[in-house]
Write a protein that holds these residues in place. Structure first.
Motif, mmCIF file in Angstrom:
data_model
loop_
_atom_site.group_PDB
_atom_site.id
_atom_site.type_symbol
_atom_site.label_atom_id
_atom_site.label_comp_id
_atom_site.label_asym_id
_atom_site.label_seq_id
_atom_site.Cartn_x
_atom_site.Cartn_y
_atom_site.Cartn_z
ATOM 1 N N UNK A 98 58.654 64.438 8.904
ATOM 2 C CA UNK A 98 59.642 65.401 8.396
ATOM 3 C C UNK A 98 60.848 64.674 7.815
ATOM 4 N N UNK A 99 61.139 64.944 6.556
ATOM 5 C CA UNK A 99 62.271 64.277 5.922
ATOM 6 C C UNK A 99 62.591 64.898 4.586
ATOM 7 N N UNK A 100 63.665 64.422 3.975
ATOM 8 C CA UNK A 100 64.061 64.922 2.659
ATOM 9 C C UNK A 100 64.849 63.854 1.926
ATOM 10 N N UNK A 101 64.998 64.063 0.621
ATOM 11 C CA UNK A 101 65.688 63.120 -0.264
ATOM 12 C C UNK A 101 66.933 63.803 -0.806
ATOM 13 N N UNK A 102 68.044 63.073 -0.876
ATOM 14 C CA UNK A 102 69.291 63.682 -1.323
ATOM 15 C C UNK A 102 70.155 62.649 -2.039
ATOM 16 N N UNK A 103 71.142 63.129 -2.772
ATOM 17 C CA UNK A 103 72.129 62.228 -3.363
ATOM 18 C C UNK A 103 73.513 62.455 -2.761
ATOM 19 N N UNK A 104 73.565 63.164 -1.630
ATOM 20 C CA UNK A 104 74.832 63.405 -0.941
ATOM 21 C C UNK A 104 74.629 63.278 0.567
ATOM 22 N N UNK A 105 75.651 62.786 1.256
ATOM 23 C CA UNK A 105 75.630 62.738 2.707
ATOM 24 C C UNK A 105 76.958 63.265 3.244
ATOM 25 N N UNK A 106 77.019 63.657 4.516
ATOM 26 C CA UNK A 106 78.262 64.221 5.052
ATOM 27 C C UNK A 106 79.434 63.244 5.131
ATOM 28 N N UNK A 107 79.186 61.944 5.096
ATOM 29 C CA UNK A 107 80.276 60.966 5.139
ATOM 30 C C UNK A 107 80.930 60.819 3.767
ATOM 31 N N UNK A 108 82.233 60.573 3.770
ATOM 32 C CA UNK A 108 82.961 60.381 2.517
ATOM 33 C C UNK A 108 82.931 58.911 2.102
ATOM 34 N N UNK A 109 81.730 58.432 1.809
ATOM 35 C CA UNK A 109 81.558 57.078 1.291
ATOM 36 C C UNK A 109 80.669 57.165 0.057
ATOM 37 N N UNK A 110 80.777 56.201 -0.861
ATOM 38 C CA UNK A 110 79.981 56.265 -2.090
ATOM 39 C C UNK A 110 78.483 56.189 -1.800
ATOM 40 N N UNK A 111 77.724 57.115 -2.370
ATOM 41 C CA UNK A 111 76.275 57.174 -2.148
ATOM 42 C C UNK A 111 75.593 57.620 -3.430
ATOM 43 N N UNK A 112 74.499 56.948 -3.752
ATOM 44 C CA UNK A 112 73.702 57.359 -4.913
ATOM 45 C C UNK A 112 72.411 58.055 -4.491
ATOM 46 N N UNK A 113 71.909 57.738 -3.299
ATOM 47 C CA UNK A 113 70.673 58.367 -2.813
ATOM 48 C C UNK A 113 70.562 58.132 -1.317
ATOM 49 N N UNK A 114 69.788 58.995 -0.663
ATOM 50 C CA UNK A 114 69.562 58.837 0.776
ATOM 51 C C UNK A 114 68.267 59.515 1.164
ATOM 52 N N UNK A 115 67.613 58.972 2.180
ATOM 53 C CA UNK A 115 66.438 59.585 2.805
ATOM 54 C C UNK A 115 66.865 60.061 4.192
ATOM 55 N N UNK A 116 66.539 61.319 4.494
ATOM 56 C CA UNK A 116 66.938 61.929 5.762
ATOM 57 C C UNK A 116 65.718 62.108 6.658
ATOM 58 N N UNK A 117 65.843 61.724 7.924
ATOM 59 C CA UNK A 117 64.863 62.080 8.943
ATOM 60 C C UNK A 117 65.561 63.056 9.895
ATOM 61 N N UNK A 118 65.071 64.282 9.901
ATOM 62 C CA UNK A 118 65.743 65.335 10.658
ATOM 63 C C UNK A 118 65.497 65.227 12.168
ATOM 64 N N UNK A 119 66.434 65.823 12.907
ATOM 65 C CA UNK A 119 66.275 66.063 14.353
ATOM 66 C C UNK A 119 66.030 64.783 15.148
ATOM 67 N N UNK A 120 66.816 63.767 14.846
ATOM 68 C CA UNK A 120 66.849 62.568 15.678
ATOM 69 C C UNK A 120 67.978 62.768 16.703
ATOM 70 N N UNK A 121 68.442 61.724 17.357
ATOM 71 C CA UNK A 121 69.434 61.956 18.418
ATOM 72 C C UNK A 121 70.257 60.709 18.684
ATOM 73 N N UNK A 122 71.348 60.909 19.424
ATOM 74 C CA UNK A 122 72.190 59.817 19.898
ATOM 75 C C UNK A 122 72.641 60.148 21.315
ATOM 76 N N UNK A 123 73.082 59.119 22.066
ATOM 77 C CA UNK A 123 73.519 59.348 23.441
ATOM 78 C C UNK A 123 74.344 58.173 23.934
ATOM 79 N N UNK A 124 74.782 58.274 25.192
ATOM 80 C CA UNK A 124 75.444 57.166 25.878
ATOM 81 C C UNK A 124 74.358 56.470 26.688
ATOM 82 N N UNK A 125 73.904 55.285 26.271
ATOM 83 C CA UNK A 125 72.704 54.700 26.871
ATOM 84 C C UNK A 125 72.868 54.345 28.348
ATOM 85 N N UNK A 126 74.051 53.885 28.752
ATOM 86 C CA UNK A 126 74.208 53.462 30.138
ATOM 87 C C UNK A 126 74.280 54.651 31.084
#
Length: 512
Positions: free
Chosen positions: A157-185
């Protein structure tokens, strides 16, 4: 003139600073007998010990230092199967079947972490995030398009875009949806608690140096004590037991750097990594003060090689100040991981003929999912259960000609640094060092390592790495001695911080 911000004077991981150890554990001072000895207290070792104890095995987990104080404590803690631009490359070099299995193994690991957090009602900052590989380079757009095609072919599952939510210069991006982050310790300390509740044994400051193989293998510690068991599981970053010298010639160590920064920007979420070099890895952390700490990582290089290491932090600082409204740089730390020739970890039986000694290594800085996948696979191998990923990760797998060519280059690089270190002449004297300065120096006519602490105490060591004789280099950013050949790292007093070295650097003294 733009305002600049000071780096923290000493490296410290946000994860370590915001998690408290629940217990201290004894040093192994006697011979013991268990079903399974797990060596290495990072995400692989802790997860494997937890899983095996849940299955009713008598398990001992040993760690040379303190649990969860190595690579796992210095990660960016992205739980994702999006490991940079990997799937198009895997399809081309390993085939579509193995590329699909690599994704499924890491996605299974993601789901396991999610379900385990839910099962134990863990408070560990878990949040679902989309993962982005992005580029601001015209030259990388085609590579991203190829990666998106690989996603489509493999059913990712993924998609291709030329915009991302961060305000940094971007020409293209590949998105993999529904990943995650946490506090590992916070996550792993809870697994440690569950492991102990299930009858597991933990020994810290207990260094494994060898294994006597056989029907009942024995792990031998640096103090001469033995752990007799039915199975050994090596999760020690660089394997402490190498079988036939296989691993040293088929991996290299990379370091990378992270800043934890308080910013005024409204960070809307997501996890990001640049396709081009120098790498830029970005994610946020929701802190206890209800503010968002931005983690910006990158500047990868082979351990012990490259420019003065504090400059890597400075490069990340300049990047942060250019793209974000920085309020404070609160943390800095670095991490190290091992890279295999084909970028797929080695997980499984340590040699093809081995039936009871297992290894897990070579995560290429994607240890949250690969490390968890390793624990799940090794559990199944010990329990003689079928696992679809056994062949994919098998350390004894065959390598392509291209991979072998890369390994030849890596080993030539090791030889170059071995020779160069022996020929390098030092001109500085230990007595001339400033406070909090380290350097290679000339001592009694020979090369030595010196560090003068802030209170004026002088630490002198032999710079010859105790692993295979390469000459270590001073790491000014982290105040360590790093080996450019196989990635061993030593403290200012010579103590081993990361293997494969098992013995400390020799301590030296001034003559009076």
């Amino acid at each position: 003139m733009e305002k600049t911000y000071d780096l923290p004077k000493f490296p410290e991981s946000y994860w370590s600073e915001t998690s408290s150890r629940q217990s201290s554990y004894a040093i192994l001072e006697e011979n013991i007998e268990v079903d399974i000895a797990v060596v290495g207290g990072g995400i692989s070792g802790v997860t494997a010990a937890y899983l095996l104890a849940q299955e009713g095995f008598k398990v001992a987990l040993i760690e040379a230092g303190q649990l969860l104080n190595g690579t796992t404590a210095h990660t960016t803690a992205k739980i994702t199967a999006q490991h940079d631009l990997i799937y198009d490359e895997l399809m081309q070099k390993a085939g579509a079947e193995k590329a699909a299995l690599y994704y499924k193994a890491n996605n299974d690991a993601l789901q396991f972490i999610k379900e385990t957090i839910k099962l134990h009602k863990m408070e560990c900052g878990y949040s679902v995030q989309d993962a982005y590989v992005y580029t601001d380079s015209e030259a990388y757009i085609t590579k991203l398009e190829n990666e998106m095609s690989a996603y489509s072919s493999l059913g990712i599952p993924g998609s291709f875009t030329d915009q991302i939510p961060l305000q940094i210069p971007v020409k293209a991006a590949v998105i993999m949806q529904d990943q995650a982050q946490f506090h590992p310790l916070q996550y792993l300390y809870e697994l440690v608690r569950k492991f102990v509740e299930a009858g597991g044994f933990i020994y810290e400051k207990t260094t494994a140096i060898d294994v006597e193989t056989g029907p009942l293998p024995e792990v031998i510690t640096s103090k001469g004590h033995r752990i007799k068991c039915k199975h050994v599981v090596s999760c020690t970053h660089f394997p402490f037991f190498d079988g036939h010298g296989f691993y040293f010639s088929r991996m290299h160590a990379d370091r990378s750097y992270v800043l934890g920064i308080h910013v005024e920007d409204d960070i809307k979420g997501g996890m990001y990594i640049s396709a081009e070099d120098p790498k830029r890895s970005i994610r946020y952390v929701e802190t206890s003060k209800n503010t968002r700490l931005l983690l910006i990582g990158g500047q990868s290089h082979k351990t012990g090689q490259g420019i003065c290491t504090i400059n890597y932090y400075e490069e990340l600082k300049r990047y942060a100040e250019h793209h974000f409204r920085v309020k404070e740089i609160a943390y800095r730390w670095s991490a190290q991981d091992l890279v295999t020739g084909d970028k797929i970890p080695y997980i499984g039986r340590i040699t093809e003929s081995s039936t009871n000694v297992f290894v897990a290594t070579g995560y290429r800085k994607w240890g949250m999912t690969n490390g968890t996948a390793a624990a799940l696979l090794i559990r199944d191998l010990i329990m003689k259960k079928d696992n679809a990923y056994e062949e994919l990760y098998a350390p004894s797998r065959s390598m392509s000609l291209g991979t072998i060519a890369n390994l030849i280059v890596d080993n030539a690089d090791v030889a170059k640094h071995l020779i160069a270190g022996k020929l390098e002449m030092a001109h500085k004297r230990a007595e001339d060092l400033a406070l909090d300065e380290g350097s290679v120096v000339l001592l009694h006519g020979k090369r030595a390592g010196a560090y003068k602490s802030e209170d004026g105490k002088l630490f002198l060591v032999d710079t010859t790495c105790t692993h295979m004789g390469c000459e270590v280099e001073w790491n000014n950013g982290d105040r360590t001695w790093d080996c450019p050949c196989h990635g061993s790292r030593f403290a200012i007093n010579g103590d081993v911080m990361e293997g494969p070295a098992e013995e400390p650097l020799k301590t030296l003294h001034l003559r009076h």
